[in-house]
Write a protein that holds these residues in place. Structure first.
Motif, PDB file in Angstrom:
ATOM      1  N   ALA A 257       6.065  99.207  23.608  1.00  0.00           N
ATOM      2  CA  ALA A 257       4.626  99.420  23.466  1.00  0.00           C
ATOM      3  C   ALA A 257       4.037  98.302  22.614  1.00  0.00           C
ATOM      4  CB  ALA A 257       4.347 100.765  22.834  1.00  0.00           C
ATOM      5  N   GLY A 258       2.887  97.798  23.028  1.00  0.00           N
ATOM      6  CA  GLY A 258       2.235  96.740  22.271  1.00  0.00           C
ATOM      7  C   GLY A 258       0.791  96.600  22.709  1.00  0.00           C
ATOM      8  N   SER A 259       0.063  95.750  22.013  1.00  0.00           N
ATOM      9  CA  SER A 259      -1.324  95.484  22.362  1.00  0.00           C
ATOM     10  C   SER A 259      -1.678  94.077  21.906  1.00  0.00           C
ATOM     11  CB  SER A 259      -2.262  96.503  21.715  1.00  0.00           C
ATOM     12  OG  SER A 259      -2.343  96.292  20.332  1.00  0.00           O
ATOM     13  N   GLY A 260      -2.867  93.636  22.250  1.00  0.00           N
ATOM     14  CA  GLY A 260      -3.322  92.321  21.840  1.00  0.00           C
ATOM     15  C   GLY A 260      -3.947  92.317  20.459  1.00  0.00           C
ATOM     16  N   ASP A 261      -4.024  93.486  19.819  1.00  0.00           N
ATOM     17  CA  ASP A 261      -4.631  93.602  18.493  1.00  0.00           C
ATOM     18  C   ASP A 261      -3.595  93.252  17.429  1.00  0.00           C
ATOM     19  OD1 ASP A 261      -6.301  94.194  16.398  1.00  0.00           O
ATOM     20  OD2 ASP A 261      -6.068  96.359  16.579  1.00  0.00           O
ATOM     21  N   THR A 262      -3.772  92.102  16.773  1.00  0.00           N
ATOM     22  CA  THR A 262      -2.800  91.665  15.770  1.00  0.00           C
ATOM     23  C   THR A 262      -3.205  92.019  14.345  1.00  0.00           C
ATOM     24  OG1 THR A 262      -3.847  89.489  15.661  1.00  0.00           O
ATOM     25  CG2 THR A 262      -2.008  89.751  17.204  1.00  0.00           C
ATOM     26  N   LYS A 263      -4.397  92.577  14.163  1.00  0.00           N
ATOM     27  CA  LYS A 263      -4.830  92.927  12.802  1.00  0.00           C
ATOM     28  C   LYS A 263      -4.010  94.070  12.210  1.00  0.00           C
ATOM     29  CE  LYS A 263      -9.602  91.453  13.066  1.00  0.00           C
ATOM     30  NZ  LYS A 263     -10.990  91.879  12.996  1.00  0.00           N
ATOM     31  N   THR A 264      -3.384  94.884  13.055  1.00  0.00           N
ATOM     32  CA  THR A 264      -2.601  96.013  12.534  1.00  0.00           C
ATOM     33  C   THR A 264      -1.330  95.546  11.834  1.00  0.00           C
ATOM     34  OG1 THR A 264      -1.500  96.260  14.674  1.00  0.00           O
ATOM     35  CG2 THR A 264      -3.458  97.594  14.283  1.00  0.00           C
TER      36      THR A 264
ATOM     37  N   ARG B 275      -6.438 100.416  14.462  1.00  0.00           N
ATOM     38  CA  ARG B 275      -6.255  99.830  15.784  1.00  0.00           C
ATOM     39  C   ARG B 275      -7.563  99.851  16.571  1.00  0.00           C
ATOM     40  NH1 ARG B 275      -1.632  98.770  17.865  1.00  0.00           N
ATOM     41  NH2 ARG B 275      -0.529 100.065  16.386  1.00  0.00           N
ATOM     42  N   THR B 276      -7.904  98.711  17.191  1.00  0.00           N
ATOM     43  CA  THR B 276      -9.113  98.639  18.016  1.00  0.00           C
ATOM     44  C   THR B 276      -8.792  98.725  19.500  1.00  0.00           C
ATOM     45  OG1 THR B 276      -9.006  96.217  18.009  1.00  0.00           O
ATOM     46  CG2 THR B 276     -10.376  97.270  16.321  1.00  0.00           C
ATOM     47  N   GLU B 277      -7.545  98.448  19.883  1.00  0.00           N
ATOM     48  CA  GLU B 277      -7.101  98.553  21.270  1.00  0.00           C
ATOM     49  C   GLU B 277      -5.987  99.593  21.361  1.00  0.00           C
ATOM     50  OE1 GLU B 277      -5.643  94.993  23.033  1.00  0.00           O
ATOM     51  OE2 GLU B 277      -7.366  93.807  22.431  1.00  0.00           O
TER      52      GLU B 277
ATOM     53  N   MET C  37     -17.583  96.387  14.390  1.00  0.00           N
ATOM     54  CA  MET C  37     -17.212  96.139  13.009  1.00  0.00           C
ATOM     55  C   MET C  37     -15.769  96.615  12.803  1.00  0.00           C
ATOM     56  SD  MET C  37     -18.850  96.391   9.315  1.00  0.00           S
ATOM     57  CE  MET C  37     -20.248  95.602   9.858  1.00  0.00           C
ATOM     58  N   THR C  38     -15.053  95.899  11.979  1.00  0.00           N
ATOM     59  CA  THR C  38     -13.663  96.205  11.701  1.00  0.00           C
ATOM     60  C   THR C  38     -13.567  97.334  10.674  1.00  0.00           C
ATOM     61  OG1 THR C  38     -13.131  93.880  12.062  1.00  0.00           O
ATOM     62  CG2 THR C  38     -11.494  95.204  10.945  1.00  0.00           C
ATOM     63  N   THR C  39     -12.691  98.290  10.960  1.00  0.00           N
ATOM     64  CA  THR C  39     -12.483  99.408  10.051  1.00  0.00           C
ATOM     65  C   THR C  39     -11.185  99.198   9.285  1.00  0.00           C
ATOM     66  OG1 THR C  39     -13.602 100.871  11.592  1.00  0.00           O
ATOM     67  CG2 THR C  39     -12.274 101.905   9.889  1.00  0.00           C
ATOM     68  N   ALA C  40     -11.254  99.270   7.962  1.00  0.00           N
ATOM     69  CA  ALA C  40     -10.084  99.122   7.099  1.00  0.00           C
ATOM     70  C   ALA C  40      -9.744 100.480   6.495  1.00  0.00           C
ATOM     71  CB  ALA C  40     -10.360  98.121   5.996  1.00  0.00           C
ATOM     72  N   ARG C  41      -8.468 100.798   6.502  1.00  0.00           N
ATOM     73  CA  ARG C  41      -7.980 102.036   5.902  1.00  0.00           C
ATOM     74  C   ARG C  41      -7.336 101.676   4.574  1.00  0.00           C
ATOM     75  NH1 ARG C  41      -3.736 103.694   9.342  1.00  0.00           N
ATOM     76  NH2 ARG C  41      -5.330 103.958  10.908  1.00  0.00           N
ATOM     77  N   ILE C  42      -7.806 102.290   3.485  1.00  0.00           N
ATOM     78  CA  ILE C  42      -7.257 102.056   2.146  1.00  0.00           C
ATOM     79  C   ILE C  42      -6.472 103.294   1.757  1.00  0.00           C
ATOM     80  CG2 ILE C  42      -7.802 101.585  -0.260  1.00  0.00           C
ATOM     81  CD1 ILE C  42     -10.327 100.168   0.711  1.00  0.00           C
ATOM     82  N   ILE C  43      -5.153 103.108   1.581  1.00  0.00           N
ATOM     83  CA  ILE C  43      -4.234 104.229   1.365  1.00  0.00           C
ATOM     84  C   ILE C  43      -3.599 104.107  -0.013  1.00  0.00           C
ATOM     85  CG2 ILE C  43      -2.158 105.366   2.231  1.00  0.00           C
ATOM     86  CD1 ILE C  43      -2.768 103.997   4.935  1.00  0.00           C
ATOM     87  N   GLU C  44      -3.576 105.222  -0.739  1.00  0.00           N
ATOM     88  CA  GLU C  44      -2.875 105.251  -2.025  1.00  0.00           C
ATOM     89  C   GLU C  44      -1.398 105.517  -1.760  1.00  0.00           C
ATOM     90  OE1 GLU C  44      -3.011 107.507  -6.348  1.00  0.00           O
ATOM     91  OE2 GLU C  44      -4.166 108.302  -4.678  1.00  0.00           O
TER      92      GLU C  44
END
Length: 93
Positions: free
Chosen positions: A43-50, A30-32, A1-8
């Motif tokens: 530095a990089g990864s295949g995770d584009t959701k970030t 980040r998942t990867e 499951m995808t984790t979302a961080r909600i920041i004020e």
């Protein structure tokens, strides 16, 4: 499951106004792990959701969006602001 961080978002230290303070940003954790690119060394990864950041006016809007999409939520409120009130004359005591 995808984790979302909600920041004020908090007031920028270089700004005296409070124009964008109080907004909430949703970003994905980040998942990867990052790895260095063999050609450039960056530095990089295949995770584009970030790369995705969504802004909301209120915390309730951000929470409603995350629960509607089925994300795990990690809520990060802004630290409280402490004002140090002093007079200019206090610098010479």
């Amino acid at each position: 499951m995808t984790t979302a961080r909600i920041i004020e978002e908090q007031r920028k230290t270089t700004q005296s106004g409070k124009a964008k303070a109080g907004r909430w940003t949703l970003e994905f954790e980040r998942t990867e792990g990052q790895r260095p690119d063999p050609l450039t060394g960056w530095a990089g990864s295949g995770d584009t959701k970030t790369q995705i950041r969504l802004t909301f006016e209120t915390k309730e809007e951000a929470l409603a969006y995350a629960t509607r999409k089925g994300f795990d939520i990690h809520l990060v409120p802004a630290p409280p602001v402490k004002l140090k009130l002093q007079a200019y004359a206090d610098n010479f005591r």
